[in-house]
Every structure is written in structure tokens, then in C-alpha cells.
Design an enzyme around this catalytic site. Structure first.
Site, mmCIF file in Angstrom:
data_model
loop_
_atom_site.group_PDB
_atom_site.id
_atom_site.type_symbol
_atom_site.label_atom_id
_atom_site.label_comp_id
_atom_site.label_asym_id
_atom_site.label_seq_id
_atom_site.Cartn_x
_atom_site.Cartn_y
_atom_site.Cartn_z
ATOM 1 N N GLY A 9 -3.667 -0.836 5.956
ATOM 2 C CA GLY A 9 -3.255 0.141 6.971
ATOM 3 C C GLY A 9 -3.446 1.557 6.454
ATOM 4 O O GLY A 9 -2.649 2.457 6.718
ATOM 5 N N GLY A 12 -3.734 4.856 8.926
ATOM 6 C CA GLY A 12 -2.620 5.291 9.773
ATOM 7 C C GLY A 12 -2.063 6.629 9.316
ATOM 8 O O GLY A 12 -2.548 7.231 8.350
ATOM 9 N N GLN A 13 -1.011 7.082 10.002
ATOM 10 C CA GLN A 13 -0.439 8.403 9.731
ATOM 11 C C GLN A 13 0.039 8.542 8.280
ATOM 12 O O GLN A 13 -0.260 9.534 7.616
ATOM 13 C CB GLN A 13 0.735 8.667 10.696
ATOM 14 C CG GLN A 13 1.227 10.105 10.659
ATOM 15 C CD GLN A 13 2.563 10.305 11.375
ATOM 16 O OE1 GLN A 13 3.254 9.341 11.703
ATOM 17 N NE2 GLN A 13 2.928 11.541 11.604
ATOM 18 N N ASP A 35 -8.294 -1.191 6.330
ATOM 19 C CA ASP A 35 -7.722 -1.090 7.674
ATOM 20 C C ASP A 35 -8.510 -2.023 8.576
ATOM 21 O O ASP A 35 -9.552 -2.545 8.191
ATOM 22 C CB ASP A 35 -7.772 0.352 8.193
ATOM 23 C CG ASP A 35 -6.596 0.648 9.131
ATOM 24 O OD1 ASP A 35 -6.443 -0.086 10.130
ATOM 25 O OD2 ASP A 35 -5.831 1.599 8.872
ATOM 26 N N ILE A 36 -8.013 -2.200 9.796
ATOM 27 C CA ILE A 36 -8.671 -3.135 10.714
ATOM 28 C C ILE A 36 -9.973 -2.562 11.267
ATOM 29 O O ILE A 36 -10.841 -3.280 11.732
ATOM 30 C CB ILE A 36 -7.715 -3.563 11.851
ATOM 31 C CG1 ILE A 36 -8.263 -4.787 12.577
ATOM 32 C CG2 ILE A 36 -7.430 -2.396 12.810
ATOM 33 C CD1 ILE A 36 -7.226 -5.665 13.215
ATOM 34 N N ARG A 37 -10.102 -1.223 11.215
ATOM 35 C CA ARG A 37 -11.358 -0.621 11.673
ATOM 36 C C ARG A 37 -11.820 0.433 10.682
ATOM 37 O O ARG A 37 -11.015 1.020 9.958
ATOM 38 C CB ARG A 37 -11.196 -0.002 13.066
ATOM 39 C CG ARG A 37 -10.202 1.110 13.118
ATOM 40 C CD ARG A 37 -9.719 1.428 14.528
ATOM 41 N NE ARG A 37 -8.866 2.616 14.526
ATOM 42 C CZ ARG A 37 -7.609 2.635 14.108
ATOM 43 N NH1 ARG A 37 -7.041 1.546 13.623
ATOM 44 N NH2 ARG A 37 -6.908 3.747 14.159
ATOM 45 N N TYR A 143 10.565 -2.858 17.206
ATOM 46 C CA TYR A 143 10.227 -2.278 15.901
ATOM 47 C C TYR A 143 11.415 -2.392 14.945
ATOM 48 O O TYR A 143 11.283 -2.867 13.817
ATOM 49 C CB TYR A 143 9.825 -0.821 16.104
ATOM 50 C CG TYR A 143 9.422 -0.085 14.847
ATOM 51 C CD1 TYR A 143 8.360 -0.528 14.059
ATOM 52 C CD2 TYR A 143 10.076 1.089 14.467
ATOM 53 C CE1 TYR A 143 7.974 0.158 12.925
ATOM 54 C CE2 TYR A 143 9.690 1.787 13.333
ATOM 55 C CZ TYR A 143 8.646 1.322 12.563
ATOM 56 O OH TYR A 143 8.266 2.017 11.436
ATOM 57 N N LYS A 147 11.808 -4.606 11.516
ATOM 58 C CA LYS A 147 12.066 -3.952 10.225
ATOM 59 C C LYS A 147 13.354 -4.484 9.584
ATOM 60 O O LYS A 147 13.408 -4.704 8.370
ATOM 61 C CB LYS A 147 12.145 -2.424 10.395
ATOM 62 C CG LYS A 147 10.779 -1.759 10.640
ATOM 63 C CD LYS A 147 9.836 -1.936 9.460
ATOM 64 C CE LYS A 147 8.519 -1.222 9.611
ATOM 65 N NZ LYS A 147 7.564 -1.541 8.537
#
Length: 312
Positions: A9, A12-13, A35-37, A143, A147
Site C-alpha cells: 500500500g 496511499g496517503q 501497491d495494487i496499481r 473501518y 481496526k
């Protein structure tokens, strides 16, 4: 032994800035971003990058063996607002990606895991001000539920299988270098962009909604510091409370007005208001400060300076 890091990941941010920071510490060749892309960005272009699906155990295992990975930072997740729109997928991604990494550590394929939790683990029944480390946790979002469950599994894998997993409960994170990722606290990033571009902002939370926030530099530093701390210093294996600064949309708007006098803000609360109302207004992170010497550096004033300066 060389520390070899895999970040899942990484685009991401948080992942973007974490990857850059870890590469500056451990060297480009020792930090594998995934990452996935595959995006056309610095993370992909300035170091080793692999396309990986966080839900694919075999892919992750292959990368760990191929690069002789010691530490995994699992940053892939569906965030609060996005997760509410797709609950089943959010649960699948947030939980099973964690199981994959925990099981690889249990099998002694990796030495250390970082997995982020969030203030979303708390709920409307949690004490809202100075929320303690140990308190009522009854999250009301997908979410938050994922978590909180993840925290229990991390603690379980540490206690039963000796897995060295470390975690912090991120508050809302504010960064100038990456776009918001679908969280309820994203207004505090977006407001700076709109202030500079349009001189006005319509906020999706009400003016007096106080939430715990943190400037991204502090969050990245905390992540690195908890992973570099000696194992015996990490006494909490669910997740540590982490605090920087708490403020409301009205307070952030005031800071912006000091620097951009004509700036105006209006309020049009949407479905994210209900999420924000279920979260704490401020956090007690004395355990992190005591156990591994955590200290935040940025307050609202210095953060606003940094945000506007860098976004210009």
C-alpha cells in the site's frame, strides 16, 4: 543483518511519504514499495516497485522470499468514508491482508510488522476528551470495527506466537504532498487546497467538530520510531494512542484567515458528520510518550504555515 523492508500500500496517503522516509534511512535498494496499481510517481520511479494484491497470500510470500524481507509495513486499507460505501470489501481487505502478514510472521518468514490502527476504533460511548489508552471501544463504522478486530488479532499473535507486531492509532493526518484518501478528517487537507485556489471552502463537517489531528511529518516519524524501538520497550501490542493536535473546522479556518485575509468558510455537514461525532475530540497518548519517548513537533500554527507554504 540488513533490514529489508516491504511496504504494502505504498502509493496511499501515508505509504507515499513513509516509503520516501524509509528509503532515505535504509537505502533505496532495501525498501521495496508495492501497491495494487503502478502509478507514474516518485515511489515507483525512484526505487524497487512491485505490483501486489494485499489479498493474495502467495504474491506477498513470493516477494518476501525473493527480496529476503525482514520488516513489513502493511498500509493497504479502505478508509472510513470509503469503507461505509462498500462494507464487505472493506472488511475483506482490512482483515485478510492483516492475517496474511501475521501468518507469514508466525511462520518465521519475517521478523517485524507495522500495522496502523486508527482513532476509528473508538465509538460514541468512548470518553470523548482525553480518550485514555484503555477505554470503552464500541466503533460504529466498518473501518473502526475492522481496526478494533485487527488490534485484538495483533495482540493475540504476539501473545500466542511471539510475533513482533507494532501499531499506532493514527489520528486524522494532514499532508500537502498527497491527495486525501477517503477519510472523514480529509477536510483538514482539502481546506488548504481550496483556500489557495478559490479563497473559500464548503466544509462537510459542522464548525465545532473537534477531532484529533496530526501533521504527516509527525506521523511518519512516530511510525519509524516505534519500529526502531527495542522490542522490550513496546509494552502494548494491540495499538498505541497517538496524539498531535486537536482542532475544529472553525479554528483551522481562523488560522488560514490570518494568512489569507479574504478566506471564507461555509458548512454543509454530510454523512461524514455522523462518523466524526462517534470519534474522540482529543487523545491521551501518555503510554507512547512513556514507553518509546514519543513527542509531537507540530501544532496548528506551525502546521498551517507548512501546508500553505508547500502547497503554493
Amino acid at each position: 543483518m540488513t533490514t529489508k523492508i516491504l511496504i504494502i500500500g505504498a502509493c496511499g496517503q501515508i505509504g507515499t511519504e513513509l516509503t520516501q522516509k524509509l528509503r532515505s534511512i535504509y537505502g533505496n535498494e532495501n525498501v521495496i514499495a508495492s501497491d495494487i496499481r503502478k502509478l507514474n510517481n516518485d515511489i515507483v520511479n525512484n526505487g524497487i516497485f512491485e505490483v501486489v494484491n494485499a489479498l493474495d497470500y502467495n504474491q506477498i510470500e513470493h516477494l518476501i522470499e525473493h527480496y529476503q524481507i525482514t520488516d513489513v509495513y502493511l498500509m493497504a486499507a479502505l478508509l472510513s468514508a470509503t469503507a461505509e460505501k462498500n462494507p464487505a470489501f472493506a472488511w475483506d481487505l482490512n482483515m485478510n491482508s492483516l492475517f496474511h502478514v501475521l501468518n507469514l510472521a508466525k511462520a518465521k518468514k519475517i521478523k517485524k510488522i507495522f500495522w496502523p490502527s486508527s482513532i476509528a476504533v473508538f465509538g460514541p460511548t468512548t470518553p470523548r476528551h482525553n480518550t485514555p489508552q484503555y477505554t470503552i471501544m464500541e466503533p460504529t463504522t466498518v473501518y473502526g470495527i475492522s481496526k478494533q478486530t485487527g488490534e485484538r488479532w495483533c495482540e493475540y499473535y504476539h501473545n500466542i506466537y511471539g510475533v513482533d507486531v507494532r501499531s499506532i492509532r493514527y489520528p486524522g493526518l494532514i499532508s500537502w504532498s498527497t491527495e486525501p484518501g477517503g477519510g472523514t478528517t480529509d477536510y483538514a487537507v482539502d481546506i488548504y487546497h481550496k483556500a489557495l485556489k478559490e479563497g473559500k471552502y464548503e466544509c462537510f463537517l459542522s464548525e465545532n467538530t473537534a477531532l484529533p489531528m496530526m501533521y504527516m511529518d509527525d506521523a511518519i516519524r512516530a511510525t519509524v520510531e516505534i519500529m526502531q524501538a527495542p522490542s522490550e520497550a513496546i509494552k502494548i501490542r494491540s495499538s498505541y494512542n497517538l496524539s498531535g493536535v486537536s482542532f475544529t473546522p472553525a479554528e483551522i479556518a481562523e488560522e488560514i484567515k490570518k494568512r489569507i485575509p479574504g478566506f471564507t468558510i461555509t458548512y454543509k455537514p454530510d454523512f461524514r458528520q455522523k462518523i466524526a461525532d462517534s470519534w474522540p475530540a482529543s487523545i491521551d497518548d501518555s503510554c507512547a510518550r512513556e514507553d518509546w519517548n514519543w513527542k509531537h513537533k507540530f501544532d496548528l500554527d506551525s502546521m498551517t504555515d507548512e501546508m500553505l507554504e508547500n502547497l503554493k
